[in-house]
Design a protein around this motif. Structure first.
Motif, PDB file in Angstrom:
ATOM      1  N   GLN A 123       0.439  -1.199   0.518  1.00  0.00           N
ATOM      2  CA  GLN A 123      -0.099   0.126  -0.120  1.00  0.00           C
ATOM      3  C   GLN A 123       0.601   1.185   0.054  1.00  0.00           C
ATOM      4  OE1 GLN A 123      -1.851  -0.559   3.416  1.00  0.00           O
ATOM      5  NE2 GLN A 123      -4.015  -1.549   2.043  1.00  0.00           N
ATOM      6  N   CYS A 124       0.593   1.910  -0.627  1.00  0.00           N
ATOM      7  CA  CYS A 124       1.152   3.061  -1.580  1.00  0.00           C
ATOM      8  C   CYS A 124       0.206   4.428  -0.969  1.00  0.00           C
ATOM      9  CB  CYS A 124       2.210   3.199  -2.327  1.00  0.00           C
ATOM     10  SG  CYS A 124       2.688   2.045  -2.216  1.00  0.00           S
ATOM     11  N   PHE A 125       0.786   5.606  -1.577  1.00  0.00           N
ATOM     12  CA  PHE A 125       0.550   6.872  -1.650  1.00  0.00           C
ATOM     13  C   PHE A 125       0.984   7.603  -2.772  1.00  0.00           C
ATOM     14  CE2 PHE A 125       2.126   8.344   2.018  1.00  0.00           C
ATOM     15  CZ  PHE A 125       2.494   9.776   1.832  1.00  0.00           C
ATOM     16  N   GLN A 136       4.659  12.399  -6.110  1.00  0.00           N
ATOM     17  CA  GLN A 136       6.149  12.049  -5.490  1.00  0.00           C
ATOM     18  C   GLN A 136       4.788  10.545  -4.849  1.00  0.00           C
ATOM     19  OE1 GLN A 136       6.424  14.960  -2.270  1.00  0.00           O
ATOM     20  NE2 GLN A 136       8.016  16.044  -3.717  1.00  0.00           N
ATOM     21  N   LEU A 137       5.448   9.467  -4.666  1.00  0.00           N
ATOM     22  CA  LEU A 137       5.276   7.920  -4.406  1.00  0.00           C
ATOM     23  C   LEU A 137       5.403   7.839  -2.959  1.00  0.00           C
ATOM     24  CD1 LEU A 137       3.744   5.284  -5.335  1.00  0.00           C
ATOM     25  CD2 LEU A 137       5.899   4.773  -5.468  1.00  0.00           C
ATOM     26  N   TYR A 138       5.005   7.850  -1.864  1.00  0.00           N
ATOM     27  CA  TYR A 138       5.442   7.040  -0.503  1.00  0.00           C
ATOM     28  C   TYR A 138       4.712   5.654  -0.125  1.00  0.00           C
ATOM     29  CZ  TYR A 138       6.388  12.142   0.574  1.00  0.00           C
ATOM     30  OH  TYR A 138       7.441  13.008   0.296  1.00  0.00           O
ATOM     31  N   MET A 139       5.408   5.024   0.664  1.00  0.00           N
ATOM     32  CA  MET A 139       4.979   4.195   0.542  1.00  0.00           C
ATOM     33  C   MET A 139       4.793   3.792   2.568  1.00  0.00           C
ATOM     34  SD  MET A 139       7.101   0.004   2.405  1.00  0.00           S
ATOM     35  CE  MET A 139       8.502   1.334   3.263  1.00  0.00           C
ATOM     36  N   GLY A 140       3.077   3.495   2.303  1.00  0.00           N
ATOM     37  CA  GLY A 140       2.824   3.773   3.176  1.00  0.00           C
ATOM     38  C   GLY A 140       1.118   3.976   3.497  1.00  0.00           C
ATOM     39  N   LEU A 141       0.429   4.501   4.126  1.00  0.00           N
ATOM     40  CA  LEU A 141      -1.283   4.163   4.043  1.00  0.00           C
ATOM     41  C   LEU A 141      -1.618   5.049   3.470  1.00  0.00           C
ATOM     42  CD1 LEU A 141      -2.063   2.168   7.331  1.00  0.00           C
ATOM     43  CD2 LEU A 141      -2.207   1.522   4.783  1.00  0.00           C
ATOM     44  N   LYS A 338     -12.252  -1.270  -0.672  1.00  0.00           N
ATOM     45  CA  LYS A 338     -11.765  -1.359   0.301  1.00  0.00           C
ATOM     46  C   LYS A 338     -12.021  -0.844   1.392  1.00  0.00           C
ATOM     47  CE  LYS A 338     -11.657  -6.102  -0.997  1.00  0.00           C
ATOM     48  NZ  LYS A 338     -10.820  -8.105  -0.857  1.00  0.00           N
ATOM     49  N   GLY A 339     -12.207   0.261   0.892  1.00  0.00           N
ATOM     50  CA  GLY A 339     -12.172   1.949   2.005  1.00  0.00           C
ATOM     51  C   GLY A 339     -11.010   2.233   1.323  1.00  0.00           C
ATOM     52  N   ARG A 340      -9.542   2.202   0.406  1.00  0.00           N
ATOM     53  CA  ARG A 340      -8.276   2.760   0.026  1.00  0.00           C
ATOM     54  C   ARG A 340      -9.256   3.861  -0.165  1.00  0.00           C
ATOM     55  NH1 ARG A 340      -4.549   3.344   2.260  1.00  0.00           N
ATOM     56  NH2 ARG A 340      -3.076   3.020   0.228  1.00  0.00           N
ATOM     57  N   VAL A 341     -10.322   4.222  -1.272  1.00  0.00           N
ATOM     58  CA  VAL A 341     -10.413   5.174  -2.155  1.00  0.00           C
ATOM     59  C   VAL A 341     -11.594   6.317  -1.464  1.00  0.00           C
ATOM     60  CG1 VAL A 341     -10.679   5.898  -4.624  1.00  0.00           C
ATOM     61  CG2 VAL A 341      -9.237   4.561  -3.952  1.00  0.00           C
ATOM     62  N   LEU A 371      -3.730  -4.452  -9.216  1.00  0.00           N
ATOM     63  CA  LEU A 371      -3.227  -2.686  -8.834  1.00  0.00           C
ATOM     64  C   LEU A 371      -4.493  -2.144  -9.044  1.00  0.00           C
ATOM     65  CD1 LEU A 371      -0.717   0.288  -9.122  1.00  0.00           C
ATOM     66  CD2 LEU A 371      -1.434   0.199 -11.563  1.00  0.00           C
ATOM     67  N   GLN A 372      -4.726  -0.557  -8.159  1.00  0.00           N
ATOM     68  CA  GLN A 372      -5.783  -0.348  -7.657  1.00  0.00           C
ATOM     69  C   GLN A 372      -5.175   1.701  -7.338  1.00  0.00           C
ATOM     70  OE1 GLN A 372      -8.327  -1.378  -5.198  1.00  0.00           O
ATOM     71  NE2 GLN A 372      -7.220  -0.750  -3.256  1.00  0.00           N
ATOM     72  N   PHE A 373      -5.706   2.163  -7.762  1.00  0.00           N
ATOM     73  CA  PHE A 373      -5.184   3.780  -7.716  1.00  0.00           C
ATOM     74  C   PHE A 373      -6.465   4.595  -7.330  1.00  0.00           C
ATOM     75  CE2 PHE A 373      -4.672   7.662  -9.839  1.00  0.00           C
ATOM     76  CZ  PHE A 373      -3.737   8.478  -9.390  1.00  0.00           C
ATOM     77  N   GLY A 374      -6.641   5.243  -6.652  1.00  0.00           N
ATOM     78  CA  GLY A 374      -7.922   6.130  -6.270  1.00  0.00           C
ATOM     79  C   GLY A 374      -7.607   7.665  -5.584  1.00  0.00           C
ATOM     80  N   LYS A 375      -8.456   8.676  -6.099  1.00  0.00           N
ATOM     81  CA  LYS A 375      -8.233   9.883  -4.595  1.00  0.00           C
ATOM     82  C   LYS A 375      -9.386   9.831  -3.132  1.00  0.00           C
ATOM     83  CE  LYS A 375      -8.945  14.648  -5.770  1.00  0.00           C
ATOM     84  NZ  LYS A 375      -9.880  15.179  -6.914  1.00  0.00           N
ATOM     85  N   ILE A 376      -7.762   9.928  -2.477  1.00  0.00           N
ATOM     86  CA  ILE A 376      -8.595  10.663  -1.463  1.00  0.00           C
ATOM     87  C   ILE A 376      -8.560  11.927  -0.135  1.00  0.00           C
ATOM     88  CG2 ILE A 376      -8.168   8.179  -0.995  1.00  0.00           C
ATOM     89  CD1 ILE A 376      -5.946   8.913   0.531  1.00  0.00           C
ATOM     90  N   GLY A 377      -7.512  12.776  -0.791  1.00  0.00           N
ATOM     91  CA  GLY A 377      -7.476  14.014  -1.103  1.00  0.00           C
ATOM     92  C   GLY A 377      -7.973  14.975  -2.304  1.00  0.00           C
ATOM     93  N   LYS A 378      -7.399  16.179  -1.976  1.00  0.00           N
ATOM     94  CA  LYS A 378      -7.216  17.711  -3.024  1.00  0.00           C
ATOM     95  C   LYS A 378      -6.478  16.927  -4.055  1.00  0.00           C
ATOM     96  CE  LYS A 378      -6.653  22.293  -3.717  1.00  0.00           C
ATOM     97  NZ  LYS A 378      -6.649  23.528  -3.294  1.00  0.00           N
ATOM     98  N   ASP A 379      -4.755  16.904  -3.535  1.00  0.00           N
ATOM     99  CA  ASP A 379      -3.855  16.176  -3.856  1.00  0.00           C
ATOM    100  C   ASP A 379      -3.401  15.002  -3.846  1.00  0.00           C
ATOM    101  OD1 ASP A 379      -3.718  17.942  -6.187  1.00  0.00           O
ATOM    102  OD2 ASP A 379      -3.619  19.643  -4.999  1.00  0.00           O
TER     103      ASP A 379
END
Length: 409
Positions: A123-125, A136-141, A338-341, A371-379
């Motif tokens: 899981q990254c963001f 910027q790709l970070y490792m973390g929730l 599953k709550g990630r987006v 692979l899944q990708f989604g938005k959780i905030g403005k940026d």
């Protein structure tokens, strides 16, 4: 001496050595620059202190205990610190630390080019900086949950050109030069933003390519300058279906991974797993020919450098976006993240394997989200990937979603 104090002392020695080599090990954003092809010169700079004289058996036991104790970042910086002490420590650490497929951890930079774990995704963001056009790709929730403990993995810079758009991907956020050791690849789009090519600085995992690169590097080591442009290898293609009238619903995409066979998603299948960074720096030699000797597997990029590529023996892995369902009450297209987006966006997607009836792939593997990708905030966006994709490949595919696509939505 307690193990904790011993590891702390190792970290202090590693920090002093890294300052001399100008490698910054910041809290939560530590990294080790990949070893260059000419490792003999860099190895000579490593100071062989008192820790290099430890008996191999004792040294092996120490690093094994550190590896077993630290299972997540930033604790795994102790493992990186062990590898930074001296040459003997580095070699033993590399033997002990397993690939992400086996252990589920990202430790060294080469881990970013290795496939992720099979069972649970990493899981990254992604944080988007609009002012600098960087991602910027970070490792973390997420930034809220990880905070300063998140680890910076990769950084991409968006560069608009006349006929295309490039996303240059680097290990650090202040160096996007192709002649730098921090350069790991790029993503290039066409004019409409409907087709993308993923270029990797790492040569394909093929003995012919590797041996050719190494032999040419040895013969021209004295002639090649210290900083020369690195070749690009076309390893994947991404295409979005046209939707000019906007009658087909959300975006539809397809990714063809040239170097990953479709058999990799089977239970006993394997995907290419590079174990070290290898860059073919010779730009003047002839391109590698195909099996019939007619010419290179692929052509040139805009810079004119060869991109030799040998296709996999079986059919390549093709990924397609999982079809969403229409929610009558919400009046929108929905996918189960599953709550990630948490924020609805046209950029959100899930990729699964596109399998034909003739291919021996179970239904469970066909439905598994790779692979899944989604938005959780403005940026802020989440990115979760698993085997057989690597962090670099997953990041490149996710970057394609940021480019403007007026004819696809």
């Amino acid at each position: 001496m307690p193990l904790k104090s011993f590891v702390r002392e190792i970290g202090n020695i590693s920090k002093k050595s890294s300052e001399k080599k100008k490698h910054n090990l910041r809290r939560g954003r530590a990294f080790i620059a990949p070893e260059a092809a000419s490792s003999s010169s860099s190895t000579a700079l490593v100071e062989q202190g008192q820790w290099a004289n430890l008996p191999p058996e004792l040294l092996l036991d120490i690093i094994q205990r550190v590896e077993a104790r630290e299972t997540c970042w930033p604790g795994r910086r102790d493992v990186v610190a062990c590898a930074s002490v001296c040459t003997s420590w580095r070699e033993i650490t590399k033997e002990i630390v397993k690939t992400p497929e086996q252990c589920g951890f990202l430790t060294f930079p080469i881990s970013l080019k290795q496939p992720g774990p099979r069972d649970t995704p990493i899981q990254c963001f992604i944080r988007r900086e609009r002012a600098t056009s960087t991602y910027q790709l970070y490792m973390g929730l997420s930034p809220a949950l990880s905070g300063d403990l998140s680890k910076l993995l990769l950084v991409a810079k968006k560069v608009r050109r006349t006929t295309c758009t490039d996303f240059v991907i680097s290990l650090v956020g202040n160096d996007f030069s192709r002649s730098s050791n921090n350069y790991v690849g790029k993503l290039r789009s066409n004019f409409l933003g409907t087709k993308f090519n993923v270029f990797d600085s790492q040569p394909p995992d093929d003995s012919t390519v590797q041996s050719s690169c190494q032999s040419r590097l040895k013969t021209r080591l004295k002639q090649v300058p210290s900083r020369v442009p690195i070749s690009n290898y076309n390893t994947a293609n991404i295409s979005y279906e046209l939707n000019v009238l906007r009658t087909r619903g959300p975006r539809r995409m397809q990714c063809t991974m040239h170097l990953i066979p479709i058999s990799a998603i089977e239970e006993v299948g394997t995907a290419p797993t590079p174990m070290a960074f290898t860059n073919c720096l010779d730009e003047d030699s002839s391109p590698l020919l195909d099996s019939e000797g007619k010419g290179p597997r692929v052509g040139f990029d805009s810079t004119g450098y060869y991109k030799p590529l040998k296709s996999v023996q079986s059919a390549p892995l093709v990924l397609k976006n999982k079809a969403p369902r229409w929610h009558e009450q919400l009046q929108c297209w929905c996918l189960n993240f599953k709550g990630r987006v948490t924020v609805a966006s046209v950029k959100n997607f899930q990729l699964v394997a596109a399998v034909e009836a003739s291919q021996n792939v179970t239904v469970a593997e066909q439905e598994k989200v790779i692979l899944q990708f989604g938005k959780i905030g403005k940026d802020i966006f989440t990115m979760d990937y698993r085997y057989p994709l690597s962090a670099f490949q997953a990041f490149a595919i996710s970057l394609s979603s940021f480019d403007t696509k007026p004819v696809c939505e």
